[in-house]
Design a protein around this motif. Structure first.
Motif, PDB file in Angstrom:
ATOM      1  N   MET A 115     -28.294  10.749  -6.097  1.00 10.72           N
ATOM      2  CA  MET A 115     -29.605  10.588  -5.493  1.00 10.72           C
ATOM      3  C   MET A 115     -29.767   9.121  -5.091  1.00 10.72           C
ATOM      4  O   MET A 115     -29.452   8.230  -5.870  1.00 10.72           O
ATOM      5  CB  MET A 115     -30.689  10.994  -6.495  1.00 10.72           C
ATOM      6  N   PRO A 116     -30.244   8.851  -3.887  1.00  8.80           N
ATOM      7  CA  PRO A 116     -30.410   7.471  -3.424  1.00  8.80           C
ATOM      8  C   PRO A 116     -31.416   6.699  -4.263  1.00  8.80           C
ATOM      9  O   PRO A 116     -32.380   7.251  -4.785  1.00  8.80           O
ATOM     10  CB  PRO A 116     -30.912   7.618  -1.993  1.00  8.80           C
ATOM     11  N   ARG A 117     -31.183   5.411  -4.333  1.00  7.21           N
ATOM     12  CA  ARG A 117     -32.074   4.501  -5.059  1.00  7.21           C
ATOM     13  C   ARG A 117     -32.711   3.565  -4.039  1.00  7.21           C
ATOM     14  O   ARG A 117     -32.021   2.965  -3.220  1.00  7.21           O
ATOM     15  CB  ARG A 117     -31.269   3.701  -6.069  1.00  7.21           C
ATOM     16  N   ALA A 164     -35.145  12.942   1.622  1.00  4.41           N
ATOM     17  CA  ALA A 164     -36.271  13.585   2.289  1.00  4.41           C
ATOM     18  C   ALA A 164     -37.602  12.924   1.908  1.00  4.41           C
ATOM     19  O   ALA A 164     -38.585  13.057   2.623  1.00  4.41           O
ATOM     20  CB  ALA A 164     -36.314  15.070   1.948  1.00  4.41           C
ATOM     21  N   ARG A 165     -37.624  12.203   0.799  1.00  6.71           N
ATOM     22  CA  ARG A 165     -38.849  11.535   0.339  1.00  6.71           C
ATOM     23  C   ARG A 165     -38.764  10.020   0.473  1.00  6.71           C
ATOM     24  O   ARG A 165     -39.570   9.286  -0.094  1.00  6.71           O
ATOM     25  CB  ARG A 165     -39.115  11.910  -1.121  1.00  6.71           C
ATOM     26  N   GLU A 181     -41.930   7.960   1.511  1.00  8.02           N
ATOM     27  CA  GLU A 181     -43.143   8.028   0.685  1.00  8.02           C
ATOM     28  C   GLU A 181     -43.417   6.694   0.002  1.00  8.02           C
ATOM     29  O   GLU A 181     -42.490   5.993  -0.382  1.00  8.02           O
ATOM     30  CB  GLU A 181     -42.993   9.101  -0.392  1.00  8.02           C
ATOM     31  N   PRO A 182     -44.692   6.340  -0.145  1.00 10.42           N
ATOM     32  CA  PRO A 182     -45.027   5.108  -0.869  1.00 10.42           C
ATOM     33  C   PRO A 182     -44.684   5.246  -2.354  1.00 10.42           C
ATOM     34  O   PRO A 182     -44.549   6.355  -2.871  1.00 10.42           O
ATOM     35  CB  PRO A 182     -46.535   4.966  -0.658  1.00 10.42           C
ATOM     36  N   ALA A 183     -44.521   4.119  -3.014  1.00  5.27           N
ATOM     37  CA  ALA A 183     -44.228   4.113  -4.442  1.00  5.27           C
ATOM     38  C   ALA A 183     -45.238   3.233  -5.165  1.00  5.27           C
ATOM     39  O   ALA A 183     -45.634   2.195  -4.643  1.00  5.27           O
ATOM     40  CB  ALA A 183     -42.814   3.597  -4.692  1.00  5.27           C
ATOM     41  N   ARG A 184     -45.617   3.635  -6.334  1.00  6.26           N
ATOM     42  CA  ARG A 184     -46.553   2.857  -7.146  1.00  6.26           C
ATOM     43  C   ARG A 184     -45.773   1.895  -8.028  1.00  6.26           C
ATOM     44  O   ARG A 184     -44.793   2.251  -8.660  1.00  6.26           O
ATOM     45  CB  ARG A 184     -47.397   3.784  -8.014  1.00  6.26           C
ATOM     46  N   CYS A 185     -46.237   0.662  -8.085  1.00  2.55           N
ATOM     47  CA  CYS A 185     -45.658  -0.376  -8.931  1.00  2.55           C
ATOM     48  C   CYS A 185     -45.765   0.051 -10.398  1.00  2.55           C
ATOM     49  O   CYS A 185     -46.735   0.711 -10.778  1.00  2.55           O
ATOM     50  CB  CYS A 185     -46.438  -1.664  -8.683  1.00  2.55           C
ATOM     51  N   PHE A 243     -38.977  -3.321  -8.081  1.00  5.54           N
ATOM     52  CA  PHE A 243     -38.604  -2.179  -8.898  1.00  5.54           C
ATOM     53  C   PHE A 243     -37.846  -1.186  -8.047  1.00  5.54           C
ATOM     54  O   PHE A 243     -37.870  -1.242  -6.828  1.00  5.54           O
ATOM     55  CB  PHE A 243     -39.839  -1.530  -9.538  1.00  5.54           C
ATOM     56  N   GLU A 244     -37.121  -0.285  -8.715  1.00  3.38           N
ATOM     57  CA  GLU A 244     -36.318   0.721  -8.020  1.00  3.38           C
ATOM     58  C   GLU A 244     -36.847   2.116  -8.312  1.00  3.38           C
ATOM     59  O   GLU A 244     -37.378   2.371  -9.387  1.00  3.38           O
ATOM     60  CB  GLU A 244     -34.864   0.630  -8.465  1.00  3.38           C
ATOM     61  N   VAL A 245     -36.675   2.987  -7.313  1.00  2.00           N
ATOM     62  CA  VAL A 245     -37.115   4.383  -7.436  1.00  2.00           C
ATOM     63  C   VAL A 245     -35.969   5.269  -6.976  1.00  2.00           C
ATOM     64  O   VAL A 245     -35.412   5.060  -5.893  1.00  2.00           O
ATOM     65  CB  VAL A 245     -38.367   4.646  -6.569  1.00  2.00           C
ATOM     66  N   ASN A 246     -35.591   6.246  -7.786  1.00  2.00           N
ATOM     67  CA  ASN A 246     -34.606   7.254  -7.398  1.00  2.00           C
ATOM     68  C   ASN A 246     -35.362   8.452  -6.845  1.00  2.00           C
ATOM     69  O   ASN A 246     -36.251   8.983  -7.517  1.00  2.00           O
ATOM     70  CB  ASN A 246     -33.772   7.705  -8.604  1.00  2.00           C
TER      71      ASN A 246
END
Length: 70
Positions: free
Chosen positions: A1-3, A22-23, A26-30, A15-18
């Motif tokens: 899964m991409p990071r 397709a997503r 999308e915005p990410a919350r700190c 920070f990193e989000v996996n």
């Protein structure tokens, strides 16, 4: 899964989000709870091999891994 790497515009933390590609948009919350974040541009570097007398194997790249000559 991409990071994906993000930076918070409020506290300046990164920070990193996996998540699935397709997503990706999308915005990410700190982790501190802030909603004002921006996705950072990630780069990947590849280094060719040396010591092959000019016939070094391809380290990849291009649209198809460097094997098509495009």
């Amino acid at each position: 899964m991409p990071r994906y790497e993000f930076r918070c515009r409020v506290c300046g933390g990164t920070f990193e989000v996996n998540r699935p590609m397709a997503r990706a948009a999308e915005p990410a919350r700190c982790p501190q709870g802030h909603d004002e974040t921006v996705k950072l541009l990630s780069t990947v570097a590849t280094i060719g091999r040396s010591g092959f007398g000019g016939n070094a194997p391809s380290a990849g790249g291009g649209c198809c891994g460097g094997g098509c000559g495009c």
